[in-house]
Design an enzyme around this catalytic site. Structure first.
Site, PDB file in Angstrom:
ATOM      1  N   ASN A  22     -20.589 -26.556 -21.205  1.00 31.87           N
ATOM      2  CA  ASN A  22     -19.862 -25.327 -21.528  1.00 31.87           C
ATOM      3  C   ASN A  22     -18.517 -25.209 -20.826  1.00 31.87           C
ATOM      4  OD1 ASN A  22     -22.202 -24.788 -22.886  1.00 31.87           O
ATOM      5  ND2 ASN A  22     -22.564 -22.794 -21.957  1.00 31.87           N
ATOM      6  N   GLU A  66     -23.616 -13.782 -18.969  1.00 34.73           N
ATOM      7  CA  GLU A  66     -24.167 -15.059 -18.515  1.00 34.73           C
ATOM      8  C   GLU A  66     -25.650 -14.911 -18.178  1.00 34.73           C
ATOM      9  OE1 GLU A  66     -23.668 -19.095 -17.626  1.00 34.73           O
ATOM     10  OE2 GLU A  66     -22.189 -17.678 -18.398  1.00 34.73           O
ATOM     11  N   ALA A 111     -34.441 -21.269 -31.317  1.00 33.69           N
ATOM     12  CA  ALA A 111     -33.845 -20.128 -32.024  1.00 33.69           C
ATOM     13  C   ALA A 111     -33.483 -19.017 -31.049  1.00 33.69           C
ATOM     14  CB  ALA A 111     -34.810 -19.616 -33.086  1.00 33.69           C
ATOM     15  N   GLY A 112     -33.133 -19.409 -29.827  1.00 30.34           N
ATOM     16  CA  GLY A 112     -32.663 -18.437 -28.848  1.00 30.34           C
ATOM     17  C   GLY A 112     -31.158 -18.261 -28.945  1.00 30.34           C
ATOM     18  N   ALA A 113     -30.551 -17.858 -27.835  1.00 29.33           N
ATOM     19  CA  ALA A 113     -29.123 -17.539 -27.838  1.00 29.33           C
ATOM     20  C   ALA A 113     -28.277 -18.711 -28.312  1.00 29.33           C
ATOM     21  CB  ALA A 113     -28.693 -17.109 -26.435  1.00 29.33           C
ATOM     22  N   TYR A 141       0.866  -1.176   0.000  1.00 29.21           N
ATOM     23  CA  TYR A 141       0.000   0.000   0.000  1.00 29.21           C
ATOM     24  C   TYR A 141       0.909   1.233   0.000  1.00 29.21           C
ATOM     25  CZ  TYR A 141      -4.361   2.510   0.624  1.00 29.21           C
ATOM     26  OH  TYR A 141      -5.434   3.341   0.438  1.00 29.21           O
ATOM     27  N   LYS A 154     -19.994 -20.263 -11.673  1.00 30.46           N
ATOM     28  CA  LYS A 154     -19.268 -19.992 -12.918  1.00 30.46           C
ATOM     29  C   LYS A 154     -17.858 -19.504 -12.605  1.00 30.46           C
ATOM     30  CE  LYS A 154     -20.223 -19.950 -17.388  1.00 30.46           C
ATOM     31  NZ  LYS A 154     -21.072 -20.896 -18.094  1.00 30.46           N
TER      32      LYS A 154
END
Length: 409
Positions: free
Chosen positions: A336, A155, A214-216, A58, A113
């Site tokens: 993922n 997200e 047909a989403g993300a 510091y 995540k």
């Protein structure tokens, strides 16, 4: 059921005598026990043992570093954590299979995540849950926070806002911005599909795929499959095949219709599946067995809705050569976590200004190659715990970033 009911504290407020972990043995729930107090903490990387350490960590020592960065802003990457930390940002509108549950309720997922980033990619991450669902407010907030981070992982933000938020942030920021629900899913799907085609003696260009949703995720999967050279791909929403002749399409779906469905199919999902080689489900719902039976020989079925796949594996195995799901209790999990830690690690290793389509394709190729010599119907994608995954994806993404001119080191 509230956490305090399931796992009551052993304190004066509850008056309940719990076990050693502060929970009641009778009502013990391991999920609540694991999450009590959160799943992560900040840890110092340097000691502060005495006044000399304090004066370096510091004031006054820190002033030298601040002044150097003020003169040469690029030094922020060398003398702070910026180039090693990702912001995991949500508005809580599309959380797992729970939907719009709000920012506070999203935090256990965002913490999860963050620890996956660290566990599987060696990347530090900070959960940020925003109390707004306004597209411009989210963009402005993240842009103002960006100086503290080396990358942004969007997200659990609902479509179609997620597309615009990602695009606007990519335009404004010079650090990687990546919507994992879109691109992470797409990368892992492509890797598994490459290996499935190889296992059945085909190339991607030989395959006609049908995407339910047909989403993300559905849009991103369609884009990466087209970029990778799929023979043809049709995307279906609740009203059927997304085709140029429909007058009810959003801007995103109109763009989707421009680069998919070369065969010009119209009608229902069931109609699209007639003779199709590949089914990719990212929508929920149930596909009738009669429609599955009309798919081509040696079909490939990736039914990834959680917790209930669009086509149950017991049904899928009657007709398909390879079956994948989004669940960990069946083989070939499209997870993922196989993609995003290594993608960010590779991008940040070379201080990439963005994550390009070429970097995503490189990640998919590297991921597929991990098990390319071990292929079987139950192993077209590695396990998340395969220690070869993150290094392979990291190296491939870093190399692709350099090749595409977006690396800065």
């Amino acid at each position: 059921m509230a956490a305090e009911i399931v796992n009551p504290r052993s304190d004066s407020e509850t008056g309940v005598e719990g076990g050693a972990d502060g929970t009641s043995g009778e009502l013990f729930d391991p999920a609540f026990a694991l999450h009590r107090g959160g799943k992560m903490a900040i840890q110092a990387t340097v000691p502060v043992r005495d006044k000399d350490d304090l004066s370096l960590a510091y004031t006054p020592g820190v002033a030298k570093v601040c002044s150097a960065i003020a003169e040469r802003p690029e030094l922020v990457h060398d003398y702070t954590w910026k180039s090693q930390v990702v912001a995991v940002v949500t508005d809580g509108t599309a959380v797992l299979g729970l939907g719009d549950i709000g920012p506070e309720a999203s935090l256990p997922v965002m913490e999860g995540k963050a620890i996956l980033f660290k566990q599987f990619g060696g990347v530090d991450a900070v959960p940020i849950a925003l109390a707004t669902t306004d597209t411009d407010e989210i963009v402005e907030t993240v842009a103002r926070l960006a100086p503290s981070f080396g990358g942004v992982n969007l997200e659990d933000i609902s479509a179609p806002r997620c597309f615009e938020i990602e695009r606007k942030l990519q335009e404004r920021l010079d650090i990687p911005v990546f919507h994992d629900d879109q691109h992470g899913t797409a990368v892992v799907t492509l890797a598994a599909l490459r290996n499935s085609a190889k296992l059945t003696g085909r190339e991607l260009g030989d395959l006609r795929a049908v995407i339910s949703g047909a989403g993300a995720a559905g849009v991103a999967i369609a884009k990466i499959l087209v970029n990778a050279g799929i023979g043809d791909v049709s995307v279906c929403d609740r009203k059927g095949i997304v085709s140029a002749d429909r007058e009810d399409l959003t801007d995103v779906k109109r763009e989707l219709a421009d680069f998919t469905n070369k065969a010009g199919l119209t009608g229902s999902l069931e109609a699209a599946l007639d003779g199709a080689d590949v089914f990719i489900g990212v929508s929920g719902g149930t596909v009738p067995e009669e429609a599955v039976a009309k798919m081509a020989k040696d079909s490939l079925i990736f039914a990834m809705a959680n917790p209930n796949p669009e086509i149950h594996p017991d049904v899928a195995h009657k007709y398909a050569a390879v079956v994948a799901t989004g669940r960990s209790d069946f083989p070939n999990q499209i997870n993922n976590v196989l993609a995003f830690p290594g993608i960010f690690a590779g991008a940040m290793q070379v201080r990439a200004s963005q994550i390009t389509e070429g970097m995503k394709l490189a990640a998919a190729e590297a991921l597929a190659a991990v098990v390319a010599d071990e292929l079987s119907a139950d192993k077209v994608i590695p396990s998340p715990f395969d220690e070869r995954v993150a290094p392979a994806v990291t190296a491939a993404v870093a190399a692709a970033a350099r090749a595409e001119g977006v690396a800065r080191r």
